[in-house]
Design a protein around this motif. Structure first.
Motif, mmCIF file in Angstrom:
data_model
loop_
_atom_site.group_PDB
_atom_site.id
_atom_site.type_symbol
_atom_site.label_atom_id
_atom_site.label_comp_id
_atom_site.label_asym_id
_atom_site.label_seq_id
_atom_site.Cartn_x
_atom_site.Cartn_y
_atom_site.Cartn_z
ATOM 1 N N UNK A 5 14.809 3.947 -0.141
ATOM 2 C CA UNK A 5 13.895 4.611 -1.084
ATOM 3 C C UNK A 5 13.243 3.522 -1.903
ATOM 4 N N UNK A 6 11.938 3.403 -1.714
ATOM 5 C CA UNK A 6 11.230 2.267 -2.315
ATOM 6 C C UNK A 6 9.947 2.716 -2.993
ATOM 7 N N UNK A 7 9.498 1.820 -3.874
ATOM 8 C CA UNK A 7 8.225 2.008 -4.557
ATOM 9 C C UNK A 7 7.385 0.779 -4.252
ATOM 10 N N UNK A 8 6.077 0.968 -4.031
ATOM 11 C CA UNK A 8 5.203 -0.191 -3.870
ATOM 12 C C UNK A 8 4.230 -0.218 -5.043
ATOM 13 N N UNK A 9 4.114 -1.395 -5.671
ATOM 14 C CA UNK A 9 3.284 -1.546 -6.862
ATOM 15 C C UNK A 9 2.238 -2.624 -6.634
ATOM 16 N N UNK A 10 1.241 -2.634 -7.498
ATOM 17 C CA UNK A 10 0.199 -3.645 -7.399
ATOM 18 C C UNK A 10 -1.090 -3.006 -7.843
ATOM 19 N N UNK A 11 -1.963 -3.800 -8.438
ATOM 20 C CA UNK A 11 -3.205 -3.208 -8.918
ATOM 21 C C UNK A 11 -4.001 -2.682 -7.726
ATOM 22 N N UNK A 12 -4.899 -1.722 -8.020
ATOM 23 C CA UNK A 12 -5.724 -1.160 -6.971
ATOM 24 C C UNK A 12 -6.494 -2.286 -6.307
ATOM 25 N N UNK A 13 -6.599 -2.234 -5.000
ATOM 26 C CA UNK A 13 -7.284 -3.300 -4.283
ATOM 27 C C UNK A 13 -6.330 -4.401 -3.822
ATOM 28 N N UNK A 14 -5.039 -4.236 -4.126
ATOM 29 C CA UNK A 14 -4.056 -5.259 -3.729
ATOM 30 C C UNK A 14 -3.657 -5.128 -2.267
ATOM 31 N N UNK A 15 -4.079 -4.030 -1.629
ATOM 32 C CA UNK A 15 -3.730 -3.829 -0.219
ATOM 33 C C UNK A 15 -2.519 -2.926 -0.028
ATOM 34 N N UNK A 16 -2.197 -2.142 -1.053
ATOM 35 C CA UNK A 16 -1.010 -1.277 -0.989
ATOM 36 C C UNK A 16 -1.072 -0.270 0.167
ATOM 37 N N UNK A 17 -2.277 0.347 0.352
ATOM 38 C CA UNK A 17 -2.393 1.399 1.365
ATOM 39 C C UNK A 17 -2.061 0.884 2.759
ATOM 40 N N UNK A 18 -2.709 -0.210 3.136
ATOM 41 C CA UNK A 18 -2.496 -0.793 4.467
ATOM 42 C C UNK A 18 -1.056 -1.233 4.652
ATOM 43 N N UNK A 19 -0.555 -1.972 3.659
ATOM 44 C CA UNK A 19 0.803 -2.510 3.782
ATOM 45 C C UNK A 19 1.841 -1.396 3.767
ATOM 46 N N UNK A 20 1.566 -0.329 3.007
ATOM 47 C CA UNK A 20 2.532 0.774 2.933
ATOM 48 C C UNK A 20 2.733 1.418 4.292
ATOM 49 N N UNK A 21 1.624 1.623 5.010
ATOM 50 C CA UNK A 21 1.745 2.262 6.322
ATOM 51 C C UNK A 21 2.583 1.407 7.258
ATOM 52 N N UNK A 22 2.341 0.103 7.207
ATOM 53 C CA UNK A 22 3.114 -0.789 8.090
ATOM 54 C C UNK A 22 4.579 -0.843 7.683
ATOM 55 N N UNK A 23 4.833 -0.863 6.368
ATOM 56 C CA UNK A 23 6.224 -0.938 5.895
ATOM 57 C C UNK A 23 6.991 0.333 6.237
ATOM 58 N N UNK A 24 6.313 1.477 6.084
ATOM 59 C CA UNK A 24 6.978 2.750 6.398
ATOM 60 C C UNK A 24 7.363 2.774 7.877
ATOM 61 N N UNK A 25 6.472 2.256 8.741
ATOM 62 C CA UNK A 25 6.780 2.214 10.177
ATOM 63 C C UNK A 25 7.936 1.240 10.434
ATOM 64 N N UNK A 26 7.898 0.090 9.763
ATOM 65 C CA UNK A 26 8.935 -0.936 9.968
ATOM 66 C C UNK A 26 10.325 -0.424 9.569
ATOM 67 N N UNK A 27 10.391 0.279 8.420
ATOM 68 C CA UNK A 27 11.697 0.716 7.920
ATOM 69 C C UNK A 27 11.996 2.180 8.260
ATOM 70 N N UNK A 28 11.099 2.814 9.005
ATOM 71 C CA UNK A 28 11.344 4.188 9.482
ATOM 72 C C UNK A 28 11.379 5.219 8.377
ATOM 73 N N UNK A 29 10.657 4.964 7.283
ATOM 74 C CA UNK A 29 10.686 5.945 6.188
ATOM 75 C C UNK A 29 9.337 6.659 6.040
ATOM 76 N N UNK A 30 9.345 7.714 5.252
ATOM 77 C CA UNK A 30 8.143 8.515 5.026
ATOM 78 C C UNK A 30 7.245 7.785 4.026
ATOM 79 N N UNK A 31 5.952 7.691 4.336
ATOM 80 C CA UNK A 31 4.997 7.083 3.405
ATOM 81 C C UNK A 31 4.422 8.194 2.537
ATOM 82 N N UNK A 32 4.708 8.156 1.247
ATOM 83 C CA UNK A 32 4.188 9.195 0.346
ATOM 84 C C UNK A 32 3.196 8.564 -0.617
ATOM 85 N N UNK A 33 1.907 8.777 -0.331
ATOM 86 C CA UNK A 33 0.847 8.264 -1.194
ATOM 87 C C UNK A 33 0.330 9.414 -2.043
ATOM 88 N N UNK A 34 0.497 9.293 -3.363
ATOM 89 C CA UNK A 34 0.031 10.390 -4.223
ATOM 90 C C UNK A 34 -1.492 10.462 -4.231
#
Ligand code: AMP
Length: 193
Positions: A5-34
């Motif tokens: 269970x993780x949180x990803x932080x960083x100012x907008x434009x830091x690349x959170x969206x792209x990296x989140x999708x890859x991380x969720x696939x890598x660790x097999x978890x659900x990507x929940x973007x509010x």
């Protein structure tokens, strides 16, 4: 491996969206973007979407009650309990972080890591202007970045005090940043896996 269970932080434009999708696939978890959840509500024309649209277009923050409700409903669902979750865009305020802690406690769960992608303001602004989303006007970008400094940056302390924070350099190719994130998560959550 136990669900992360993780949180990803960083100012907008830091690349959170792209990296989140890859991380969720890598660790097999659900990507929940509010942000994605709100944009889906806007596209579907729901009551929530109607209320959120003008706030999002102006670069403001949707109310904590609404956001906490969306997240708590999603975290209680079966797939998240089994697979874990990567929260993207939430929490955005210390109040939301307190609420998240309470939600997880009520579910008998806890956080494993909060990863922070660090990108300078100038580079983040440039990246947002280039992606050209409808809420990426110069004024809305300025407002979002200001809000980030004021409300979201104190979250870094919140996570750091709980020994959950791992900060990685977000300048580099997407692959380089991804590798830094994976190593950071593995070292921070090592004792918990
Ligand atoms: P994002 O895709 O994360 O940049 O979110 C887009 C917009 O949705 C933000 O500018 C806010 O208006 C709204 N939003 C997303 N997540 C939250 C949140 N946790 N709290 C308040 N507003 C949010």
């Amino acid at each position: 491996m136990a669900p992360l269970r993780m949180v990803i932080l960083g100012r907008q434009g830091a690349g959170k969206g792209t990296q989140s999708q890859r991380l969720a696939a890598e660790f097999g978890c659900v990507h929940l973007s509010t942000g994605d959840a709100l944009r889906a509500a806007v596209a579907a024309g729901t009551e929530l979407g109607r209320q959120a649209k003008s706030i999002m277009d102006s670069g403001g923050l949707v109310g904590d009650d609404v956001m906490n409700g969306i997240v708590s409903e999603r975290l209680a669902a079966g797939d998240v309990s089994v697979d874990g979750v990567l929260l993207d865009g939430y929490p955005r305020t210390v109040e939301q972080a307190d609420a998240l802690q309470a939600i997880l406690e009520s579910l008998g769960q806890s956080l494993d890591a909060a990863v922070n992608i660090e990108v300078p303001v100038e580079e983040a602004t440039q990246r947002m202007l280039e992606r050209g989303r409808s809420d990426d006007t110069g004024e809305a970008i300025r407002r979002r970045l200001q809000l980030y400094e004021r409300q979201t940056a104190p979250l870094l302390d919140w996570f750091d005090k709980r020994s959950l924070l791992v900060t990685v350099d977000g300048v580099g190719t997407p692959d380089e940043v991804f590798d830094r994130l994976v190593s950071g998560i593995e070292s921070t959550s090592a004792g918990r896996l």
